[in-house]
Design a protein around this motif. Sequence first.
Motif, PDB file in Angstrom:
ATOM      1  N   ALA A   1       1.136  -0.948   0.314  1.00 12.83           N
ATOM      2  CA  ALA A   1       0.093   0.093   0.386  1.00 12.83           C
ATOM      3  C   ALA A   1       1.122   1.056  -0.189  1.00 12.83           C
ATOM      4  N   GLY A   2       2.001   1.031   0.521  1.00 11.08           N
ATOM      5  CA  GLY A   2       2.216   2.374   0.627  1.00 11.08           C
ATOM      6  C   GLY A   2       3.278   2.637  -0.630  1.00 11.08           C
ATOM      7  N   GLN A   3       4.156   1.443  -1.117  1.00  7.44           N
ATOM      8  CA  GLN A   3       4.337   1.986  -2.560  1.00  7.44           C
ATOM      9  C   GLN A   3       2.691   2.314  -3.577  1.00  7.44           C
ATOM     10  N   VAL A   4       2.280   1.756  -3.282  1.00  8.98           N
ATOM     11  CA  VAL A   4       1.443   2.904  -4.571  1.00  8.98           C
ATOM     12  C   VAL A   4       0.900   3.938  -3.872  1.00  8.98           C
ATOM     13  N   ALA A   5       0.723   4.102  -3.095  1.00  8.88           N
ATOM     14  CA  ALA A   5       0.855   5.706  -2.383  1.00  8.88           C
ATOM     15  C   ALA A   5       1.457   6.561  -3.119  1.00  8.88           C
TER      16      ALA A   5
ATOM     17  N   LEU B   1       3.627  10.147  -7.498  1.00  8.53           N
ATOM     18  CA  LEU B   1       4.799  10.645  -8.613  1.00  8.53           C
ATOM     19  C   LEU B   1       3.869  10.342  -9.983  1.00  8.53           C
ATOM     20  N   ARG B   2       2.909  10.509  -9.563  1.00  6.08           N
ATOM     21  CA  ARG B   2       2.093  10.091 -11.248  1.00  6.08           C
ATOM     22  C   ARG B   2       1.273  11.617 -10.548  1.00  6.08           C
TER      23      ARG B   2
ATOM     24  N   PHE C   1      -2.018  -4.753  -9.056  1.00  7.39           N
ATOM     25  CA  PHE C   1      -1.579  -4.689  -8.037  1.00  7.39           C
ATOM     26  C   PHE C   1      -3.468  -4.942  -7.452  1.00  7.39           C
ATOM     27  N   ARG C   2      -4.066  -4.223  -8.905  1.00 10.39           N
ATOM     28  CA  ARG C   2      -5.352  -4.528  -9.208  1.00 10.39           C
ATOM     29  C   ARG C   2      -5.764  -5.801  -9.159  1.00 10.39           C
TER      30      ARG C   2
ATOM     31  N   LEU D   1      -6.292   1.835  -2.692  1.00  7.88           N
ATOM     32  CA  LEU D   1      -6.069   1.487  -1.088  1.00  7.88           C
ATOM     33  C   LEU D   1      -6.574   1.639   0.317  1.00  7.88           C
ATOM     34  N   ARG D   2      -8.304   1.327  -0.055  1.00  9.46           N
ATOM     35  CA  ARG D   2      -9.078   1.064   0.429  1.00  9.46           C
ATOM     36  C   ARG D   2      -9.017  -0.453   0.188  1.00  9.46           C
TER      37      ARG D   2
END
Length: 170
Positions: free
Chosen positions: A27-31, A36-37, A116-117, A164-165
């Motif tokens: 989750a931290g890497q996704v955030a 960045l995006r 991740f999805r 993230l949810r």
Amino acid sequence: MLSALESEGLLTKEALRGYSVTPVLTAGQVADLYQLRLLIEPWAAARAAERITPGAAARLRAELAGVPQAPQGTRYEDYHDIAAHDARFHDLLAELSGSEALRESLRRTHCHLHLFRIEYEGRRSGEPTLAEHARIAEAVTAGGAQAAESAMRDHLTAARDRFLRRGPTA
């Protein structure tokens, strides 16, 4: 082939051990990736709006028309079309912005978000995604740089929050 997957960050190589699959993002890497995006894609949407041509507007509209509604099922086959559309849509906006560096960056990160999805999201965010893409495309094709930037920022924030949810807490 394996070295190409390694360069995409999908495999890691250990001396005398071989290759192993890279774990799904935390989750931290996704955030972090969304942060960045959020720094670059709103700029790209604004730039695409500033540079829009009738041909480019037609390409954007055609991409949206290619996925007229969100898939209803939860099978991979149902999810695949929206995931492919998402990658094409963001790539097209990056192309229209004129930034090859941005396009390359998105290509390298999309596969990780896709994994991740599949792992956590439940593949049920198609309807809001399509509505958000339509808002971005409308602003870009109208040549509204500020509106395009805002629409992209809203989309990425909402997408990050949806991810993230449903994702891991680590």
